[in-house]
Design an enzyme around this catalytic site. Structure first.
Site, PDB file in Angstrom:
ATOM      1  N   HIS A   9     -11.125  -7.987 -86.188  1.00 27.54           N
ATOM      2  CA  HIS A   9     -10.201  -8.576 -87.169  1.00 27.54           C
ATOM      3  C   HIS A   9      -8.759  -8.290 -86.759  1.00 27.54           C
ATOM      4  O   HIS A   9      -8.497  -7.516 -85.837  1.00 27.54           O
ATOM      5  CB  HIS A   9     -10.413  -7.935 -88.549  1.00 27.54           C
ATOM      6  CG  HIS A   9     -11.695  -8.295 -89.206  1.00 27.54           C
ATOM      7  ND1 HIS A   9     -11.765  -8.976 -90.394  1.00 27.54           N
ATOM      8  CD2 HIS A   9     -12.989  -8.049 -88.853  1.00 27.54           C
ATOM      9  CE1 HIS A   9     -13.019  -9.159 -90.745  1.00 27.54           C
ATOM     10  NE2 HIS A   9     -13.795  -8.599 -89.825  1.00 27.54           N
ATOM     11  N   GLU A  23      -9.565  -3.445 -86.509  1.00 27.80           N
ATOM     12  CA  GLU A  23      -8.308  -4.124 -86.846  1.00 27.80           C
ATOM     13  C   GLU A  23      -7.408  -4.039 -85.615  1.00 27.80           C
ATOM     14  O   GLU A  23      -7.024  -2.947 -85.187  1.00 27.80           O
ATOM     15  CB  GLU A  23      -7.638  -3.442 -88.048  1.00 27.80           C
ATOM     16  CG  GLU A  23      -8.467  -3.483 -89.324  1.00 27.80           C
ATOM     17  CD  GLU A  23      -8.574  -4.881 -89.950  1.00 27.80           C
ATOM     18  OE1 GLU A  23      -7.839  -5.783 -89.522  1.00 27.80           O
ATOM     19  OE2 GLU A  23      -9.412  -5.036 -90.862  1.00 27.80           O
ATOM     20  N   HIS A  70     -12.596 -13.812 -90.894  1.00 24.24           N
ATOM     21  CA  HIS A  70     -11.436 -14.353 -91.617  1.00 24.24           C
ATOM     22  C   HIS A  70     -10.765 -15.376 -90.697  1.00 24.24           C
ATOM     23  O   HIS A  70     -10.394 -15.043 -89.555  1.00 24.24           O
ATOM     24  CB  HIS A  70     -10.476 -13.224 -91.998  1.00 24.24           C
ATOM     25  CG  HIS A  70     -11.092 -12.260 -92.971  1.00 24.24           C
ATOM     26  ND1 HIS A  70     -11.094 -10.902 -92.790  1.00 24.24           N
ATOM     27  CD2 HIS A  70     -11.748 -12.497 -94.140  1.00 24.24           C
ATOM     28  CE1 HIS A  70     -11.718 -10.335 -93.817  1.00 24.24           C
ATOM     29  NE2 HIS A  70     -12.134 -11.277 -94.639  1.00 24.24           N
ATOM     30  N   GLU A 104      -7.380 -14.946 -88.459  1.00 24.09           N
ATOM     31  CA  GLU A 104      -7.206 -13.745 -87.630  1.00 24.09           C
ATOM     32  C   GLU A 104      -7.530 -14.130 -86.181  1.00 24.09           C
ATOM     33  O   GLU A 104      -8.667 -14.034 -85.722  1.00 24.09           O
ATOM     34  CB  GLU A 104      -8.089 -12.622 -88.178  1.00 24.09           C
ATOM     35  CG  GLU A 104      -7.662 -12.277 -89.608  1.00 24.09           C
ATOM     36  CD  GLU A 104      -8.511 -11.207 -90.281  1.00 24.09           C
ATOM     37  OE1 GLU A 104      -9.450 -10.692 -89.651  1.00 24.09           O
ATOM     38  OE2 GLU A 104      -8.217 -10.900 -91.449  1.00 24.09           O
TER      39      GLU A 104
HETATM   40  O1  LIG Z   1      -4.947  -6.659 -93.942  1.00 26.71           O
HETATM   41  C1  LIG Z   1      -5.658  -6.771 -94.915  1.00 26.71           C
HETATM   42  O2  LIG Z   1      -5.265  -6.545 -96.077  1.00 26.71           O
HETATM   43  C2  LIG Z   1      -7.103  -7.189 -94.741  1.00 26.71           C
HETATM   44  C3  LIG Z   1      -7.606  -7.084 -93.324  1.00 26.71           C
HETATM   45  C4  LIG Z   1      -9.109  -7.245 -93.344  1.00 26.71           C
HETATM   46  O3  LIG Z   1      -9.575  -8.353 -93.332  1.00 26.71           O
HETATM   47  N1  LIG Z   1      -9.814  -6.130 -93.446  1.00 26.71           N
HETATM   48  C5  LIG Z   1     -11.223  -6.127 -93.584  1.00 26.71           C
HETATM   49  C6  LIG Z   1     -11.713  -4.713 -93.607  1.00 26.71           C
HETATM   50  C7  LIG Z   1     -13.206  -4.635 -93.776  1.00 26.71           C
HETATM   51  C8  LIG Z   1     -13.722  -3.228 -93.995  1.00 26.71           C
HETATM   52  O4  LIG Z   1     -13.331  -2.608 -95.003  1.00 26.71           O
HETATM   53  O5  LIG Z   1     -14.547  -2.788 -93.190  1.00 26.71           O
HETATM   54  C9  LIG Z   1     -11.606  -6.824 -94.891  1.00 26.71           C
HETATM   55  O6  LIG Z   1     -10.859  -6.686 -95.869  1.00 26.71           O
HETATM   56  O7  LIG Z   1     -12.634  -7.491 -94.916  1.00 26.71           O
HETATM   57 ZN   LIG Z   2     -10.146  -9.628 -91.493  1.00 33.20          ZN
END
Ligand SMILES: O=C(O)CCC(=O)N[C@@H](CCC(=O)O)C(=O)O
Ligand SMILES: [Zn+2]
Length: 328
Positions: free
Chosen positions: A148, A211, A56, A59
């Protein structure tokens, strides 16, 4: 050259050199935003590591953290002891300072992907590079940390998502993650086609989405809380066993339900700035959707992770999670 590679990638400039020497090995640019580090002599037990940032584009903290590690390698303060594939995920989105250009890259890592467009094309390049990298290291344990930051604050600022697959996660991972300052673990309940899922599902790698705090512009990140994470990345790069912590210090959760957006007329019934892992008691109205109707908490309290009402129709608008026992 390595830190420069990262900077040039962030700015969309072509790198000045495509291969060369570093302490303990060689580097080689394999594709835009894809750098291979090959040790002369891998340390005993070194993992084949994929480290990805910028899947992303907005980030930034993971890019700054990885930049510091690469700068230390380049300065000779670290010595390469493990094969590494370093990935700058979505260069176009990074240059625009946006989460994505057209669609969320982190939902596209499936081998039967047939979509056209910038992000689908990038997903195909990255899958091919990861497949080829692991194939070059048969018999070596595989690892992928996809770094991320989150849109919102969180009760646990640093947490990991463990992709759902049949491959069990090695117990050492919980000790390493605790040692790197991770505060919570979220087990996925079904295939999610993220980048870390790709490495775990297709290659049996120990793989996570990490995260690491909140998404902020370049220069606004406080990297101090990420120092233990930086030390773990350095240990992996040198082929050393990372510092360990007590897994019991981390909170464990599992996904109970994935809330999808089914229509234009979709809304989340709690404030936009609700932190990740906020808990809602039984009966709370969580969402309203013209197609799916109301979503309410059932008999057991639910916590909300990654709430986002602005996602594309058909995409995940939140994960609804419950505490789970620590593994093992
Ligand atoms: O903060 C948020 O709402 C999104 C943060 C983010 O990019 N999270 C990833 C998590 C991926 C996973 O579920 O392994 C995403 O949404 O791609
Ligand atoms: Zn992300």
């Amino acid at each position: 050259m390595l830190a420069e590679w990262l900077d040039q990638g962030l700015e969309g400039r072509a790198p000045s050199r495509s291969e060369g020497r570093i302490a303990g090995g060689r580097f080689r640019l394999l594709a835009p935003g894809v750098l291979e580090l090959a040790p002369d002599t891998p340390a005993t037990g070194a993992r084949a590591c994929v480290l990805s940032v910028g899947i992303h584009g907005n980030e930034t903290a993971p890019m700054e953290l990885l930049g510091e590690v690469l700068a230390r390698l380049e300065a000779g303060l670290l010595r390469l002891g493990a094969p590494l594939l370093v990935i700058l995920g979505n260069p176009e989105a990074i240059q625009r300072g946006q989460r994505c250009v057209a669609t969320n890259l982190n939902r596209l890592f499936r081998r039967d992907l047939d979509q056209a467009g910038d992000e689908p094309d990038r997903a195909r390049v990255l899958m091919a590079e990861v497949d080829a990298f692991y194939a070059r290291h048969p018999g070596r344990e595989r690892l992928h940390y996809d770094l991320h930051t989150a849109i919102r604050d969180s009760r646990f600022p640093r947490f990991v998502v463990e992709p759902f697959t049949a491959t069990p996660t090695p117990a050492e991972q919980w000790r390493w993650l605790a040692g790197a300052g991770i505060q919570a673990v979220l087990h996925q309940h079904r295939h999610s086609w993220t980048f870390s899922h790709h490495s775990k599902h297709y290659h049996g790698a120990a793989a996570f989405t990490l995260e690491l705090g909140r998404a902020l512009p370049f220069g606004h990140n406080d990297l101090a809380p990420l120092a233990p994470m930086g030390r773990m990345l350095e240990a992996l790069l040198e082929g050393r066993v990372p510092a360990t912590g007590e897994p019991g210090t981390m909170a464990f959760f599992r996904v109970e339900h994935e809330l999808l957006r089914h229509s234009e007329a979709f809304r989340l019934c709690f404030p936009d700035d609700t932190p990740n892992f906020s808990e809602f008691p039984p009966g709370t109205l969580l969402a309203e959707d013209a197609v799916a109707g109301e979503t309410r908490v059932g008999d057991t309290a639910l916590s909300v992770v990654f709430p986002n009402a602005q996602v594309e129709i058909g995409a995940r608008a939140a994960l609804l999670v419950v505490p789970s026992p620590p593994p093992g």
